[in-house]
Write an enzyme that holds these catalytic residues in place. Structure first.
Site, short mmCIF file in Angstrom:
data_model
loop_
_atom_site.label_atom_id
_atom_site.label_comp_id
_atom_site.label_asym_id
_atom_site.label_seq_id
_atom_site.Cartn_x
_atom_site.Cartn_y
_atom_site.Cartn_z
N SER A 1 5.48 21.05 -13.98
CA SER A 1 5.99 19.79 -14.30
C SER A 1 7.77 19.16 -13.88
CB SER A 1 5.80 19.02 -15.70
OG SER A 1 4.40 18.07 -15.08
N LYS B 1 14.36 12.51 -19.18
CA LYS B 1 13.13 12.13 -18.83
C LYS B 1 12.83 11.25 -20.39
CE LYS B 1 8.65 14.64 -18.45
NZ LYS B 1 8.54 15.86 -18.05
N SER C 1 4.92 16.12 -13.44
CA SER C 1 5.04 15.24 -13.92
C SER C 1 7.46 14.74 -14.17
CB SER C 1 4.92 14.73 -15.86
OG SER C 1 5.44 16.27 -16.14
#
Lengths: 493, 95
Positions: free
Chosen positions: A182, A78, A158
């Site tokens: 998330s 990420k 997210s």
């Protein structure tokens, strides 16, 4: 060898050790899959050269029988994790071009154990979002589509790039982070397994901060076992993060198959919401039957402050964000927009560098911390947080081992479908996940079924602090009992 | 509670985010939507409840008071938009 991208992480690890294929072959297969999947926009940058160099080193170590626990396993990272020498943006224009001269502790742990980096994964800007639509680098498109439809869907957020890449077979696992859901919400939307461990289990050093008392790193993977393997490498005490807890990291993989006979699973009545789609109700009821069939006892419980968790979160998280994001001022890194004086430079830089949702949250955070409102909003929200944590403590001290809930209030939705008129509409996605962050507890999302439209649905298991092992064992029972969820059709390739 | 347009401009300035006049009305609406959403927290009885300060209560670990890092000025300024001889450069603040 295209079949290599279909392997689970556990199977690939064993195949590498037995020299059925090499780490370089495994990396090549994933690099090729990523090249064909650019329509998903899951990666902000791809690092194929780095992946191959790391894979060659892995092959050398495997040859010398010196393989680490993740030797040769290709992962996506990420883009909230700082990676030395590789651009790290947090999905924001304000950090475009930022190349960290240091490595986050969690990624350093993964490389120590032999993992291979394929690239940096897209996300909501500063991890603020539930659909991956707030990224400066464009939305991630879910590999999933509704049955018989071409409408592009969100992968959740997210960690949308992480979830999409894992579901689309672009990597064997991915790092993610979870501040209000998330990891778990995108995992549920994409038919993947994602765990937010206990606050303090993983170091936050080198992860771009959103809300420091809520942020926690964790993996997204294709199976519960794969998530357990990844978490063991990611976790551990770090002197560089004073909130990381110095407790031993168990062999999570060993807990996956230990069974749940004799456990007591709590079903909180407050998670039964008005207007909840009937297929979510059905999924939850099925999950209860599965854990019962595996020998666990079911108990109805009450977590009375559940309904206040999301509003309290939308005070605490923006307050912490407004403070954390004060560092982006056009001086030390990132974007700078010139102004007539230094204050004007700050204001122009931050207006141009932050997207709409981030600006909105910074402003709310600034407001609730400002003179005259601090007690009414911020202190009150922190008191409510104490009450939310107390609810869980009461349940656990009455003998409950884990809590079973839906992961999300619905299946994935279409791009642009939510939150354009009222930001709160998007926030409601995290209604079942945010309580866990507020209390610092571990939570796992596990695929449990398919919606009437053909989309994955997930259940969530919540546990005691530092008892991720029980979560893995309960999640494994659900994974095993649920009908097999076929991977999404590769319409992008 | 809700915010008026003057408050929106004041918060934006406190947050050091330039807001053009045309953006004030919709920002005001969005902030008020969020404030309306959190309104119900006012109904919770928090009498005698301690505000949370640490989600995982534990004694803070302290490390030995020794230098463990340093002499990396080059690395520290490498991402600066403007730097000069290991200094960050900003517009003049003192006449």
């Amino acid at each position: 060898m295209t079949g290599l991208t279909e392997l689970t992480l556990a199977r690939a690890r064993d195949g590498l050790r037995q020299k059925e294929f090499s780490a370089v072959e495994l990396a090549h297969a994933h690099i090729a899959a990523i090249e064909k999947a650019r329509a998903l926009n899951a990666f902000i940058i791809e690092t194929p050269e780095k992946a191959l160099a790391m894979a060659r080193q892995s092959d050398a170590r495997i040859g010398k029988r010196d393989a680490g626990p993740l030797e040769g396993i290709p992962l996506g990272i990420k883009d909230l994790y700082c990676t030395e020498g590789v651009q790290t943006t947090a999905g924001s224009h304000i950090l475009e071009g930022f190349v960290p001269p240091y490595e986050s502790t969690v990624t350093a742990n993964l490389w120590r154990d032999g993992a291979v980096m394929l690239g940096k994964l897209n996300l909501d800007e500063f991890a603020m979002g539930s659909s991956n639509e707030t990224s400066y680098f464009g939305p991630v498109i879910s590999p999933w589509r509704r049955r018989g439809s071409n409408t592009p869907l969100v992968p959740g957020g997210s960690s949308g790039g992480s979830a999409a890449a894992v579901a689309a077979r672009l990597c064997l696992g991915a790092t993610a982070t979870d501040t209000g859901g998330s990891i778990r919400q995108p995992a549920a939307f994409t038919g993947t397994a994602g765990i937010k461990p206990t606050y303090g289990r993983c170091s936050r050093f080198g992860i771009v901060a959103f809300a420091s008392s809520l942020d926690q790193a964790g993996p997204i993977a294709r199976t519960v076992r794969d998530a357990a393997i990844l978490l063991r490498s990611m976790a551990g005490h770090d002197p560089k993060d004073t909130t990381s807890v110095d407790v031993p990291v168990p062999d999570f993989e060993a807990a996956v198959e230990r069974g749940i006979r004799g456990l007591k699973i709590g079903i909180p009545k407050e998670y039964r919401r008005d207007g909840m789609p009937s297929e979510i109700e059905t999924l939850w009821a099925q999950g209860i039957e599965w854990v019962k069939a595996a020998g666990a006892a079911i108990a109805d419980i009450s977590l009375p402050h559940t309904r206040y968790a999301l509003p309290a979160y939308y005070i605490v998280a923006p307050a912490e964000a407004s403070s954390n994001l004060a560092r982006y001022d056009g001086v030390r890194y990132g974007l700078r927009v010139p102004g007539k004086d230094i204050a004007d430079m700050y204001e122009r830089t931050r207006a141009a560098g932050f997207g709409k949702e981030v600006r909105r949250r910074i402003m709310i955070g600034t407001y609730v911390l400002s003179a005259g409102y601090y007690d009414a909003y911020y202190v009150r929200a922190q008191k409510i947080r104490t009450l939310i944590k107390r609810d869980f403590e009461t349940a656990f001290s009455s003998g409950i081992d884990a809590i079973l809930t839906p992961a999300t209030p619905s299946a994935a939705f279409g791009l642009g479908e939510k939150g354009s008129a009222d930001p709160v509409e998007m926030y409601l996605n995290d209604i079942f996940t945010v309580t866990v962050n507020m209390a610092g507890l571990p939570g796992i999302a596990v695929p449990a079924g398919i919606s009437t439209e053909g989309l994955p649905l997930g259940l969530q298991v919540i546990g005691r602090a530092f008892d991720e092992e029980t979560l893995f064992s309960v999640a494994r029972v659900i994974e095993q009992s649920a009908p097999r969820i076929a991977p999404p059709e590769k319409w992008w390739a | 509670m809700s915010v008026d347009s003057a408050t929106v401009r004041r918060i934006a300035h406190l947050a050091r985010i330039k807001v053009v006049e045309a953006d004030v009305p919709h920002l005001q609406n969005e902030l008020n939507a969020i404030l309306a959403f959190v309104e119900e927290l006012g109904t919770v009885d928090v009498e005698g409840v301690e505000p949370m300060t640490s989600v995982m209560p534990m004694p803070m670990k302290k490390r030995a008071d020794v230098v463990t890092d340093g002499a990396i000025a080059e690395k520290i300024v490498v991402n600066a938009p403007v730097s000069d001889d290991h200094f960050f450069v900003v517009p003049k603040v003192v006449e």
